[in-house]
Design an enzyme around this catalytic site. Sequence first.
Site, mmCIF file in Angstrom:
data_model
loop_
_atom_site.group_PDB
_atom_site.id
_atom_site.type_symbol
_atom_site.label_atom_id
_atom_site.label_comp_id
_atom_site.label_asym_id
_atom_site.label_seq_id
_atom_site.Cartn_x
_atom_site.Cartn_y
_atom_site.Cartn_z
ATOM 1 N N ARG A 194 0.861 -1.180 0.000
ATOM 2 C CA ARG A 194 0.000 0.000 0.000
ATOM 3 C C ARG A 194 0.897 1.228 0.000
ATOM 4 N NH1 ARG A 194 -1.006 0.346 6.429
ATOM 5 N NH2 ARG A 194 -0.015 -1.612 6.939
ATOM 6 N N ASN A 195 2.120 1.035 -0.514
ATOM 7 C CA ASN A 195 3.121 2.093 -0.492
ATOM 8 C C ASN A 195 3.782 2.264 -1.845
ATOM 9 O OD1 ASN A 195 3.727 3.382 2.110
ATOM 10 N ND2 ASN A 195 3.885 1.264 2.815
ATOM 11 N N ARG A 287 7.586 -7.063 8.112
ATOM 12 C CA ARG A 287 7.339 -6.586 9.464
ATOM 13 C C ARG A 287 5.990 -5.869 9.518
ATOM 14 N NH1 ARG A 287 7.833 -2.055 12.487
ATOM 15 N NH2 ARG A 287 8.711 -2.282 14.571
ATOM 16 N N HIS A 289 2.860 -6.557 8.979
ATOM 17 C CA HIS A 289 2.019 -6.654 7.785
ATOM 18 C C HIS A 289 0.579 -6.229 8.115
ATOM 19 C CE1 HIS A 289 1.144 -8.599 3.801
ATOM 20 N NE2 HIS A 289 -0.074 -8.482 4.291
ATOM 21 N N ALA A 290 0.054 -5.323 7.299
ATOM 22 C CA ALA A 290 -1.331 -4.835 7.455
ATOM 23 C C ALA A 290 -1.612 -4.247 8.828
ATOM 24 C CB ALA A 290 -2.345 -5.930 7.131
#
Lengths: 383, 77
Positions: A194-195, A287, A289-290
């Site tokens: 999402r980056n 690391r 995650h979500a």
Amino acid sequence: MPPPHGGRLINRVLKGKERDRRLKEALELPKIKLPSEYIKDIENIAHGVFSPLEGPMIQEDYLNVLENMRLSNDLPWTIPIVIDVDEEEIKTVKEGDNITIICLEEEKLIAILHVEEVYDYDKEKHVEKVFGIKDPAHPGVAKTYGMKEKLLGGKIDLIDHSANPYYKYTLWPVETRLLFKERGWRTIVGFQTRNAPHTGHEYVQKTALTFTDGLFINPVIGRKKKGDFKDEVILAAYEELIKHYYLKDRAVLAILRTEMRYAGPREAIFHAIVRKNFGCTHFIVGRDHAGVGNFYPPYAAQEIFDEFPDLGIIPIFFKEFFICKKCGGMANEKTCPHPEEYRVRFSGTVIRKLLQQGKKPPKEIMRPEISEIILKWKNPFVE
Amino acid sequence: MTEEKTKSKNFTSILIPTSLYKKLEEKVKETEFSSVSSLVTHIIREYLAKLEEEKEVFSEEEEEEIKERLRALGYID
Ligand SMILES: [Zn+2]
């Protein structure tokens, strides 16, 4: 290529004469309006992205997912996929009826839902199970508290799609599966993001790619929180990265149109299942995650995979990477023996701050081509 | 439904040799599993997942249609 989750790729997209007939039916049915975030998931269900789901969950599956992180047939599933409504909206609807789903923003007819169940649910239990906390400072918890009072369960039939500014990047599982086959890939690693990519992301992807045939970069496009990169920025940045730094026949970029739930460990499992449906054999879990804020321990989203020996996709775990000046490059706590003073960490906050000031982050942190692309936006972040 | 009733509805017994059970009972102590039952559940799930078979998700006619779209979007030549 792994079979889809549950063994069969769901296809509930109506076509041809059947579609015409059902469209006529849909015009006469009671209607509910749903925001586009729900519509995207209805499309995902119809195209098999969420296989084996065929519609919003019925109560038995919903409760099983909360309690056991599995559907009622024991298949791993960690995130409830539900449609919430007010009693008022469905006062003429009985279980067994068909209703028409309209996209709220576009006023467009999207699907028919065969309503198997209308049921009550406990929001406190929901947030405690899914997010592990009840604190409304967590965006997923706040969203759940704002949901309507009843849930609808049943099967959907898709008549039409909602507007999609990223049509070009939208591939469904039948398409990715065929694409991977065409490329001759037998092992495919999925990357959730999402980056916009910094060099740490690139390093993770390429490390995984050294022992798989292909890389599937699959950004989540949809509602995010303030301060996240805008969807169009993420896509432009990845296009640029692939153009300059990847082999074209080793990487595929396509989007996943759904919202971030920020459910940390549970969402990591959900993300893995979705990528399995796209045809991935492996899935990268880094690391936090979500995660969001400091709500989850940094590696909880890796540990949860121990509970799913039957997931059908292999997770690849990475410890957080940093740049070590002594090692002279990318390293992590498994590979670098040097103290903190030699290490440069990737900080989303620092990168964001620099970009917001119109400055390029150092090239060791972000490829200059990527920084340039991002800086073409006046504000590359969600407001 | 009470917790107890939910439990009895969602679980059932299987028979395994007592000697095997005893062996597992010892092993479980060295693992992160809370009981023999949860260890056995894990092993069965792992076994069932291995039986899942690879298969095509599209027919030959569909394949052409899909390729058409992949070509149009620039994913294949
Ligand atoms: Zn070092």
